[in-house]
Write a protein that holds these residues in place. Sequence first.
Motif, short mmCIF file in Angstrom:
data_model
loop_
_atom_site.label_atom_id
_atom_site.label_comp_id
_atom_site.label_asym_id
_atom_site.label_seq_id
_atom_site.Cartn_x
_atom_site.Cartn_y
_atom_site.Cartn_z
N LYS A 4 38.04 46.58 37.66
CA LYS A 4 38.76 46.70 38.75
C LYS A 4 38.45 48.04 39.42
O LYS A 4 38.27 49.10 38.80
CB LYS A 4 40.34 46.51 38.31
N CYS A 5 38.56 47.96 40.77
CA CYS A 5 38.51 48.99 41.55
C CYS A 5 39.68 49.88 41.37
O CYS A 5 40.56 49.49 41.64
CB CYS A 5 38.25 48.55 43.29
N GLU A 6 39.54 51.30 41.27
CA GLU A 6 40.61 51.94 40.92
C GLU A 6 41.32 52.28 42.35
O GLU A 6 42.54 52.96 42.26
CB GLU A 6 40.12 53.40 40.49
N LYS A 7 40.72 52.15 43.53
CA LYS A 7 41.45 52.08 44.74
C LYS A 7 42.35 50.80 45.23
O LYS A 7 43.35 51.04 45.37
CB LYS A 7 40.59 52.62 45.83
N CYS A 8 41.53 49.95 45.45
CA CYS A 8 42.24 48.48 45.94
C CYS A 8 42.47 47.59 45.00
O CYS A 8 43.31 46.52 45.13
CB CYS A 8 41.19 48.09 46.97
N ILE A 10 41.12 45.24 43.25
CA ILE A 10 40.45 44.07 43.20
C ILE A 10 39.48 43.85 42.14
O ILE A 10 39.18 44.80 41.37
CB ILE A 10 39.36 44.02 44.50
N ASP A 11 39.83 42.73 41.38
CA ASP A 11 39.33 42.38 40.25
C ASP A 11 37.91 41.81 40.21
O ASP A 11 37.84 40.75 41.04
CB ASP A 11 40.38 41.36 39.48
N LEU A 12 37.00 42.59 39.74
CA LEU A 12 35.47 42.06 39.60
C LEU A 12 35.01 41.78 38.45
O LEU A 12 33.95 42.09 38.15
CB LEU A 12 34.78 43.04 40.57
N ALA A 71 36.54 35.36 49.79
CA ALA A 71 36.54 34.32 48.69
C ALA A 71 37.65 34.69 47.59
O ALA A 71 38.22 33.93 47.30
CB ALA A 71 35.29 33.93 48.03
N LEU A 72 37.52 36.10 47.48
CA LEU A 72 38.66 36.60 46.42
C LEU A 72 39.91 36.48 46.78
O LEU A 72 40.86 36.25 46.25
CB LEU A 72 37.90 37.84 45.69
N GLU A 73 40.01 36.99 47.94
CA GLU A 73 41.19 37.05 48.53
C GLU A 73 41.78 35.67 49.01
O GLU A 73 43.11 35.69 48.58
CB GLU A 73 41.23 37.92 49.84
#
Length: 82
Positions: A4-8, A10-12, A71-73
Amino acid sequence: KNWKCEKCQIDLSSFEHRIYLHGHHIDGNRANSSHRNIEVLCIKCHAEEALHSHIKDSPDYKEFVNNVLPALEGSKLTLATN
């Protein structure tokens, strides 16, 4: 860091999305790779860091912003409404 991004946040974690996670050197010193100096950021958040706007010119950035992120959002919105 759980992909995951530590700022936003988002799960990648999907294998095909992991290329969009970057290790950002917080102090700007690429030689300092201690765990305290590395922040895991998605390519979009990384491009927003000072002196990193050149990332926005990369094909990966454009793919992420134009296709992957929407797509993720969209899938997050679908889960939230169910």
